[in-house]
Design an enzyme around this catalytic site. Structure first.
Site, PDB file in Angstrom:
ATOM      1  N   ASP A 103     -15.288 -37.572  10.552  1.00 32.40           N
ATOM      2  CA  ASP A 103     -13.244 -36.391  10.851  1.00 32.40           C
ATOM      3  C   ASP A 103     -14.256 -35.222  11.261  1.00 32.40           C
ATOM      4  O   ASP A 103     -14.488 -34.790  10.505  1.00 32.40           O
ATOM      5  CB  ASP A 103     -12.669 -37.250   9.525  1.00 32.40           C
ATOM      6  CG  ASP A 103     -11.657 -36.985  10.560  1.00 32.40           C
ATOM      7  OD1 ASP A 103     -10.752 -36.756  11.378  1.00 32.40           O
ATOM      8  OD2 ASP A 103     -10.504 -38.289  10.122  1.00 32.40           O
ATOM      9  N   ASP A 204      -9.824 -34.529  14.962  1.00 33.44           N
ATOM     10  CA  ASP A 204      -8.469 -34.708  14.653  1.00 33.44           C
ATOM     11  C   ASP A 204      -7.745 -33.312  15.789  1.00 33.44           C
ATOM     12  O   ASP A 204      -8.648 -32.640  16.133  1.00 33.44           O
ATOM     13  CB  ASP A 204      -8.263 -33.661  13.371  1.00 33.44           C
ATOM     14  CG  ASP A 204      -6.355 -33.928  12.527  1.00 33.44           C
ATOM     15  OD1 ASP A 204      -6.775 -35.115  11.995  1.00 33.44           O
ATOM     16  OD2 ASP A 204      -7.016 -33.152  12.144  1.00 33.44           O
ATOM     17  N   GLU A 246      -8.241 -37.623  18.541  1.00 36.43           N
ATOM     18  CA  GLU A 246      -6.860 -37.985  18.391  1.00 36.43           C
ATOM     19  C   GLU A 246      -6.050 -37.230  19.341  1.00 36.43           C
ATOM     20  O   GLU A 246      -6.022 -36.043  19.322  1.00 36.43           O
ATOM     21  CB  GLU A 246      -6.445 -37.640  16.538  1.00 36.43           C
ATOM     22  CG  GLU A 246      -5.502 -38.269  16.155  1.00 36.43           C
ATOM     23  CD  GLU A 246      -4.456 -37.740  15.070  1.00 36.43           C
ATOM     24  OE1 GLU A 246      -3.951 -38.341  14.446  1.00 36.43           O
ATOM     25  OE2 GLU A 246      -5.322 -36.411  14.554  1.00 36.43           O
ATOM     26  N   ASP A 321      -2.294 -42.411   8.161  1.00 32.98           N
ATOM     27  CA  ASP A 321      -0.646 -41.280   8.714  1.00 32.98           C
ATOM     28  C   ASP A 321       0.571 -42.427   8.842  1.00 32.98           C
ATOM     29  O   ASP A 321       1.518 -42.000   8.841  1.00 32.98           O
ATOM     30  CB  ASP A 321      -0.822 -40.535   9.898  1.00 32.98           C
ATOM     31  CG  ASP A 321      -1.708 -39.539  10.076  1.00 32.98           C
ATOM     32  OD1 ASP A 321      -2.039 -38.679   8.796  1.00 32.98           O
ATOM     33  OD2 ASP A 321      -2.237 -39.445  11.313  1.00 32.98           O
TER      34      ASP A 321
HETATM   35  O1  TEU Z   1      -2.688 -36.180  12.367  1.00 35.49           O
HETATM   36  C1  TEU Z   1      -1.768 -35.405  13.420  1.00 35.49           C
HETATM   37  C2  TEU Z   1      -0.321 -35.895  13.959  1.00 35.49           C
HETATM   38  O2  TEU Z   1       0.230 -34.627  14.173  1.00 35.49           O
HETATM   39  C3  TEU Z   1      -0.037 -36.615  13.218  1.00 35.49           C
HETATM   40  O3  TEU Z   1      -0.063 -37.923  12.391  1.00 35.49           O
HETATM   41  C4  TEU Z   1       0.909 -35.650  11.259  1.00 35.49           C
HETATM   42  O4  TEU Z   1       0.026 -36.211  10.155  1.00 35.49           O
HETATM   43  C5  TEU Z   1       2.206 -36.731  10.975  1.00 35.49           C
HETATM   44  O5  TEU Z   1       1.815 -37.725  11.012  1.00 35.49           O
HETATM   45  C6  TEU Z   1       3.484 -36.196  11.695  1.00 35.49           C
HETATM   46  O6  TEU Z   1       4.973 -36.697  11.054  1.00 35.49           O
HETATM   47  C7  TEU Z   1      -3.440 -35.322  12.263  1.00 35.49           C
HETATM   48  C8  TEU Z   1      -4.605 -36.454  10.354  1.00 35.49           C
HETATM   49  O7  TEU Z   1      -4.365 -37.395  10.873  1.00 35.49           O
HETATM   50  C9  TEU Z   1      -3.569 -36.312   9.609  1.00 35.49           C
HETATM   51  O8  TEU Z   1      -3.921 -36.784   8.572  1.00 35.49           O
HETATM   52  C10 TEU Z   1      -3.425 -34.458   9.537  1.00 35.49           C
HETATM   53  O9  TEU Z   1      -2.454 -34.424   8.259  1.00 35.49           O
HETATM   54  C11 TEU Z   1      -3.119 -33.516  10.269  1.00 35.49           C
HETATM   55  O10 TEU Z   1      -4.236 -34.383  11.721  1.00 35.49           O
HETATM   56  C12 TEU Z   1      -3.625 -32.644   9.728  1.00 35.49           C
HETATM   57  O11 TEU Z   1      -5.144 -31.984  10.237  1.00 35.49           O
END
Ligand code: TEU
Length: 539
Positions: A103, A204, A246, A321
């Site tokens: 990641d 990410d 992502e 998430d």
């Molecule tokens: O997530 C990106 C993101 O914008 C959302 O998934 C956020 O975590 C949240 O659910 C919005 O309500 C990525 C990662 O998957 C997440 O775990 C991290 O916290 C985030 O980036 C920051 O790095």
């Protein structure tokens, strides 16, 4: 059946499995999962049949956001283990033809990263420009953009007379991709991991890297594709590497740019349009609304037909998430097993690369905890902000039960025993009490378990080209209960029929092939659909 990974685009036939290391398997009794724990479970994952593991971040981090705040990209977080453990994991996985997908958090780092500590020293420090700064007075931020986990996107540093920009928590300062030196450092770091033998990367929030704060642009900034093409050329040069970006802001047209062969950016995307369908229009994920099945069908159809021959997508309904899909769109009570299998059938029959999130293969469910037992910063910030804004606390808790990220992060349920076999210590996040019945040990003993159903789905994908190549046709688009579709190649055909509800549903308006289903979640067939029934015909 094992994939030949020397083949170009091998990942189009692959199935990946996501591990959230903190919650997977602890071996040293500190209540937190670790790399030796993952190694000890490789045979289990091999039995499931997966081809790669997307490992959520394992690098050095103060863990403000569970590792998505990295303070050293080339060191392992000691609670997870050592670099030797990581090398052993890569090696042991490779022996089983399982690739490790790292990641990469390239949009931001931790405020404890040496780059940021240097940047804080002075405006003319060479690392200052690795971050995004704007002058200010400490009273009025440069604009009113709100950070993802609450509060302003701007945090003031008095001795510099400047604000720095952070899309997420204040402890996660955004990196300045406009700076070519920063980009070079990131590429070198990625090459370090390629040298260690990882099979690819999950990127990410990669659609956020080309931000333009003046215009309030975070996602899909003007230089995004230029940056991604450079990243791909400089860091992902080997043909066999798989990369998945992502991209919360992706639609079909944008996903083509990310994932088409000609654009040379990424192998595939994680897009989230289907994930936002059960929230109130214009609201946030916390503003709950029921899922209207025709919306889900049309959304997935648009991705299936839109990317055909023009790009590649991923298939998922769970990750670290998201809440557990069996609790969200299935039925985690009386029909937990049936609905978990039905949702898997619907998803795995589609074109694109499936991702299974740890515990999904045994039908793990959401959890309800007292507020103080949650760990995720997003949950606590949400509660504070919404209650301060006048929301009824009980309704905020309902949103947290339904959508809180800790639903997906409770420890993996290995056994019916103490702490579900996850740890001998005190788990960092409570273990779901239902581990006494929902656990890996029980699943492996039951030939009808969700585990073996996933195993069959994965095996079928390897056996039949129609999974990878078949054109998609949605049947009965307006039906509010049944999700029915076909996949067709010249020689091979698939029909998937899913009942999304507890009520029975008819079958007589569907043309059923004169063959036994390749897979079904009821042992005997009948002439109507039973609760959450799913059938997959291949002919
Ligand atoms: O997530 C990106 C993101 O914008 C959302 O998934 C956020 O975590 C949240 O659910 C919005 O309500 C990525 C990662 O998957 C997440 O775990 C991290 O916290 C985030 O980036 C920051 O790095």
């Amino acid at each position: 059946m094992k994939l030949d990974k020397t083949k170009k685009d091998w990942w189009q036939s692959a199935v990946f499995y996501q591990i959230y290391p903190k919650s997977f398997q602890d071996t040293d009794g500190d209540g937190i999962g670790d790399l030796p724990g993952i190694i000890s479970r490789l045979d289990y994952l091999n039995k499931l049949g997966i081809d790669g593991i997307w490992l959520s971040p394992v690098c050095q981090s103060p863990q403000v956001d569970n590792g998505y705040d990295i303070s050293d990209y080339q060191a392992i977080y000691p609670v997870f283990g050592t670099m030797e453990d990581m090398e052993r994991l890569i090696h042991e996985a490779k022996k089983r033809n399982i690739s490790i997908i790292l990641d990469l958090v390239l949009n931001h780092c931790s405020d404890q990263h040496p780059w940021f500590l240097e940047a804080l020293k002075s405006r003319d420090n060479p690392y200052h420009d690795y971050f995004v700064w704007r002058d200010g007075d400490g009273v009025t931020p440069p604009n009113d953009m709100m950070a993802c986990f609450g509060g302003s996107m701007w945090t003031y540093v008095p001795h510099l007379g400047q604000y720095y920009f952070h899309h997420f928590a204040a402890q996660q300062p955004d990196l300045n991709w406009e700076n070519p030196k920063l980009r070079r450092e990131l590429y070198d770091m990625i090459r370090f991991w390629v040298g260690k033998g990882v099979g690819g990367f999950r990127l990410d929030v990669i659609d956020q890297i080309a931000k333009v704060p003046e215009e309030k642009i975070t996602a899909n900034g003007p230089r995004l594709h230029e940056f991604l093409q450079e990243l791909s050329k400089e860091a992902f040069c080997e043909e066999g590497l798989v990369t998945v970006g992502e991209a919360w802001g992706a639609n079909v047209e944008r996903a083509k740019l990310f994932s088409s062969r000609d654009c040379k950016e990424l192998s595939m995307v994680f897009q989230f349009q289907h994930i936002g369908l059960d929230q109130q229009p214009g609201g946030e994920k916390w503003d709950l609304a029921p899922l209207y099945l025709p919306d889900l069908k049309k959304c997935l159809e648009s991705w299936q037909t839109g990317l055909e021959h023009e790009g590649w997508n991923s298939l998922f309904m769970n990750n670290h998430d998201l809440p557990r899909v069996v609790s969200r769109w299935g039925n985690d009570g009386a029909f937990r097993v049936e609905s978990a299998k039905m949702l898997a059938t619907m998803l795995h029959g589609l074109q694109s690369t499936p991702y299974i999130y740890q515990g999904e293969e045994i039908g793990m469910t959401n959890i309800r905890l007292p507020l103080e037992d949650y760990v995720d910063l997003e949950i606590h910030n949400l509660y504070r902000d919404r209650v301060a804004a006048g929301y009824n606390p009980a309704s905020v808790m309902e949103s947290i039960y339904a959508r809180g990220r800790d639903n997906g992060r409770t420890p993996m349920q290995w056994t019916a025993g103490e702490n579900a076999g996850f740890t001998t210590g005190k788990a960092w996040l409570p273990v779901n009490e239902n581990h006494t019945s929902i656990n890996v040990e029980a699943a492996l003993e039951d030939p009808d378990s969700i585990f073996y159903y996933y195993q069959k789905l994965i095996a079928l994908r390897k056996q039949h080209a129609v999974f990878r190549e078949g054109c998609f046709t949605l049947l009965l688009p307006e039906d509010e209960q049944r999700f029915v579709y076909r996949r067709d190649t010249e020689n091979e055909h698939m029909l998937v029929i899913c009942n999304f509800k507890e009520e029975p549903a008819p079958l007589d308006d569907i043309e059923i092939p004169a063959t036994e289903p390749a897979l079904s979640n009821y042992s005997e067939l009948s002439d109507y659909l039973r609760p959450y029934e799913a059938r997959m015909y291949i002919f």
